[in-house]
Design an enzyme around this catalytic site. Sequence first.
Site, PDB file in Angstrom:
ATOM      1  N   VAL A 102     111.733 -56.110   7.925  1.00 53.29           N
ATOM      2  CA  VAL A 102     112.343 -56.070   8.982  1.00 53.29           C
ATOM      3  C   VAL A 102     113.489 -55.788   8.271  1.00 53.29           C
ATOM      4  CG1 VAL A 102     112.153 -56.743  11.357  1.00 53.29           C
ATOM      5  CG2 VAL A 102     110.184 -57.318  10.670  1.00 53.29           C
ATOM      6  N   GLY A 103     113.346 -56.386   8.324  1.00 52.37           N
ATOM      7  CA  GLY A 103     115.388 -56.136   8.042  1.00 52.37           C
ATOM      8  C   GLY A 103     115.674 -54.694   6.954  1.00 52.37           C
ATOM      9  N   ARG A 115     101.835 -71.459  14.768  1.00 51.77           N
ATOM     10  CA  ARG A 115     103.480 -71.304  14.850  1.00 51.77           C
ATOM     11  C   ARG A 115     103.950 -72.917  15.591  1.00 51.77           C
ATOM     12  NH1 ARG A 115     104.113 -66.943  18.171  1.00 51.77           N
ATOM     13  NH2 ARG A 115     102.551 -65.560  18.672  1.00 51.77           N
ATOM     14  N   HIS A 133     108.924 -65.042  23.876  1.00 51.30           N
ATOM     15  CA  HIS A 133     107.639 -63.727  22.814  1.00 51.30           C
ATOM     16  C   HIS A 133     106.506 -64.169  22.666  1.00 51.30           C
ATOM     17  CE1 HIS A 133     107.741 -60.363  19.821  1.00 51.30           C
ATOM     18  NE2 HIS A 133     108.213 -61.175  18.764  1.00 51.30           N
TER      19      HIS A 133
END
EC number: 1.1.1.37
Length: 314
Positions: free
Chosen positions: A16-17, A91, A178
Amino acid sequence: MAHKRKKIAVIGAGFVGSTTAHWAAQKELGDVVVLDVNEGAAIGKALDLAQASAIEMFDTNIKGTNKYEDIADSDVVIITAGMPRKPGMSRDELVGINAKIVKDVCEGVKKHAPNSYVIVVCNPMDVMAVYAKQILGFPRERVIGMGGCLDSARFRTFIAEELGVSVKDVNGIVIGNHGDAMMPLVRHANVSGIPLTELLPADKIAAIVARTKQAGAEIGGHLKTGSAYYAPSRGAVEMAEAILKDQKRVLPVAVELTGEFGVNEGLMVGVLATVGGKGIEKVHKFELNPAEQEEFKKSVDAVRTLVSALKTVQ
């Protein structure tokens, strides 16, 4: 006097970065610093991206580092560092692992880039954004969660695919958290102004909504060992561009609610906001019908539950 370029710090040199750095550099939004605890990964990817500039013809200075001093005076900081959720991991477990990472990152940002606008991408995004804001102590307009831009992009992609039309002509937004309780706003979705409800039967729309909610898991299921990164990183850069260019974009982003939609306990939930040179410039309030109100409440409850899980790991 020399003109000072804008500066974007990307924290985390994972998929992602590094892809965030790619989009930002290619769009010439400013100079890019990629910071990662693994200095080699940050430097290597920065060098590789810099060498692409000679072909793609973008003028962007790109630097890899593991030192927070190098993000000094960044205009925008995008936090992607953190573990992706692995199959079978709850999560709540992810909250504990990533909270420690976010705490370290935010202390570095607070010290070296105290005037920056911070975009939080790492998961679970809503609760990490809440925690980042607590550690940073920045005002609400300068800490923004990236979930809605990604979820809305997925929603629009699936609508375009189902109808066989250009994604450019599809309008669709997703608010709320999200996660599984996200809220695609079907009533407001349209194609060049024609309501989605007039273009597709209810069962097809329901399938698109369900697929949107599970889009991240669908990608993860195929990849097996990782999670999505092209669209999440592009969502973060959409927000960064709106800030750096003072575009006044109306985007679905996670922001701390201070009474809007009846939420006022410091929770960050996806809503529509004007994003410009001052960060979150306005949260747009609009009427939700009773069914939507019920759905939004579930989203808020989902964020609240994760925030209470955060309190137990702190």
